[in-house]
Design an enzyme around this catalytic site. Structure first.
Site, mmCIF file in Angstrom:
data_model
loop_
_atom_site.group_PDB
_atom_site.id
_atom_site.type_symbol
_atom_site.label_atom_id
_atom_site.label_comp_id
_atom_site.label_asym_id
_atom_site.label_seq_id
_atom_site.Cartn_x
_atom_site.Cartn_y
_atom_site.Cartn_z
ATOM 1 N N GLY A 66 0.843 -1.203 0.000
ATOM 2 C CA GLY A 66 0.000 0.000 0.000
ATOM 3 C C GLY A 66 0.874 1.247 0.000
ATOM 4 N N HIS A 67 1.858 1.275 0.902
ATOM 5 C CA HIS A 67 2.774 2.429 0.936
ATOM 6 C C HIS A 67 3.542 2.526 -0.387
ATOM 7 C CE1 HIS A 67 2.772 1.306 5.384
ATOM 8 N NE2 HIS A 67 2.353 2.546 5.397
ATOM 9 N N LYS A 126 -7.315 3.828 2.918
ATOM 10 C CA LYS A 126 -7.644 2.878 3.991
ATOM 11 C C LYS A 126 -7.900 3.640 5.284
ATOM 12 C CE LYS A 126 -6.027 0.507 7.078
ATOM 13 N NZ LYS A 126 -5.060 0.340 8.019
ATOM 14 N N GLN A 130 -8.647 9.820 8.404
ATOM 15 C CA GLN A 130 -7.366 10.540 8.455
ATOM 16 C C GLN A 130 -7.167 11.378 7.186
ATOM 17 O OE1 GLN A 130 -3.450 8.855 9.811
ATOM 18 N NE2 GLN A 130 -3.102 8.572 7.636
ATOM 19 N N VAL A 179 -4.878 -0.600 -1.128
ATOM 20 C CA VAL A 179 -4.312 -1.802 -1.761
ATOM 21 C C VAL A 179 -4.690 -2.990 -0.876
ATOM 22 C CG1 VAL A 179 -2.179 -2.944 -2.492
ATOM 23 C CG2 VAL A 179 -2.458 -0.485 -2.818
ATOM 24 N N SER A 187 0.057 -2.141 8.288
ATOM 25 C CA SER A 187 1.230 -2.561 9.060
ATOM 26 C C SER A 187 0.810 -3.390 10.269
ATOM 27 C CB SER A 187 2.005 -1.328 9.541
ATOM 28 O OG SER A 187 2.292 -0.505 8.440
HETATM 29 O O1 PAF Z 1 -1.030 6.833 8.383
HETATM 30 C C1 PAF Z 1 0.043 6.901 9.013
HETATM 31 O O2 PAF Z 1 0.935 6.094 8.841
HETATM 32 C C2 PAF Z 1 0.231 8.006 10.033
HETATM 33 O O3 PAF Z 1 -0.956 8.305 10.693
HETATM 34 C C3 PAF Z 1 0.875 9.273 9.454
HETATM 35 C C4 PAF Z 1 -0.022 9.927 8.395
HETATM 36 C C5 PAF Z 1 2.212 8.943 8.827
HETATM 37 C C6 PAF Z 1 1.099 10.300 10.562
HETATM 38 O O4 PAF Z 1 1.931 9.792 11.562
#
Ligand code: PAF
Length: 283
Positions: free
Chosen positions: A38-39, A151, A155, A178, A188
């Site tokens: 996903g990242h 996902k 946020q 993803v 994670s």
């Molecule tokens: O989604 C994340 O991994 C975290 O909430 C983020 C956006 C990196 C902020 O720490």
């Protein structure tokens, strides 16, 4: 080529200044590490824009509650850098906590509305911690574009709102979730699950898909759509729904009674013991 790992703010800023002087576009992918596909998909999307790509890896203490998993959150910097090499990130920004929150730090970003429902109800202070660190990181990196996975839908919408409210001069882009082959959203935290829980976790996406199929088939009763989700989860007695809501995809205001004909997203959080999984599906 392996990305440069930069640990301090001054060095990161001078790297970005060099790129800017050469007329390059800068894209930013903030993460807490323990990277998954996903990242990596966010990095690839950023690269497709022809931008220099900075990935931050920082497990932000401010967004974890006192009983949450800050201490056990996976920290896998070496592996992460290897993965970022493959997808072609330019820089990994991996500051220590004291770089981001030096002694005397005392300012926060607080969202007064959209952060209160959904996950915010069960994780008080979480989104203030997220917004604070994201604003700080955006000020450090000063990218043209920042990419977030859908996902973490709430946020993403909160960060988008912050950028609007505070006139941040960049594009905030939400990118598709993803999923594993069986539908589980990559996270994670998936590694916290036992093999059995991992198998059962597919019920979450099945439930969301059943609700969406009902909506596509014309169902507009909020209760019936939520029941389509909870029926799926009830097949595993060890799984409990922390919340399931159908909300407007922009305001995140819950639908009441009959749901609207468009702009909806179903957002859920499910617990297995102390493993908490979130997911969502746009209708
Ligand atoms: O989604 C994340 O991994 C975290 O909430 C983020 C956006 C990196 C902020 O720490």
């Amino acid at each position: 080529m392996a990305p440069d790992t930069i640990l301090n703010i001054a060095e990161l800023r001078s790297t970005v200044a060099r790129w800017r002087a050469a007329g390059e576009k800068v894209a930013f992918v903030p993460t807490m590490g323990a990277l998954h596909d996903g990242h990596l998909s966010l990095v690839l999307l950023a690269r497709a824009e022809g931008a220099r790509v900075i990935v931050s890896i920082f497990v932000n203490p401010l967004q974890f509650g006192p009983t949450e998993d800050f201490a056990r959150y996976p920290r896998t910097l070496k592996d992460d850098v290897e993965k970022l090499k493959i997808v072609g990130a330019d820089v990994v920004f991996a500051p220590a906590a004291a770089e981001i929150y030096p002694i005397g730090f005392q300012t926060s970003v607080i969202n007064k509305k959209m952060s209160h429902g959904l996950c915010g109800k069960f994780r008080p202070g979480h989104f203030d911690g997220v917004l604070t660190v994201v604003l700080k990181l955006l000020n450090i990196v000063s990218p043209d574009l920042a990419l977030f996975g859908k996902k973490d839908y709430q946020q993403w919408r909160l960060i988008e709102r912050m950028a609007l409210d505070l006139e941040l001069p960049l594009e905030i882009r939400g990118c598709d979730t993803v999923r594993e082959k069986d539908g589980l959203a990559m996270s994670s935290r998936n590694r916290y699950m036992s093999a059995e829980e991992r198998e059962e976790s597919t019920l979450i996406y099945k439930g969301l898909s059943a609700a969406r199929a009902a909506w596509q088939g014309g169902e507009r009763s909020r209760g019936k759509l939520l029941a389509a989700f909870s029926d799926s989860i009830s097949r595993c007695p060890r799984m409990t729904i922390q919340y399931a809501e159908i909300v407007d995809c922009f305001s995140l205001e819950p639908a009441i009674g009959q749901v609207a004909d468009k702009n909806l997203v179903m957002i859920v959080a499910v617990l297995f013991g102390d493993v908490r999984l979130i997911d969502n599906l746009e209708f």
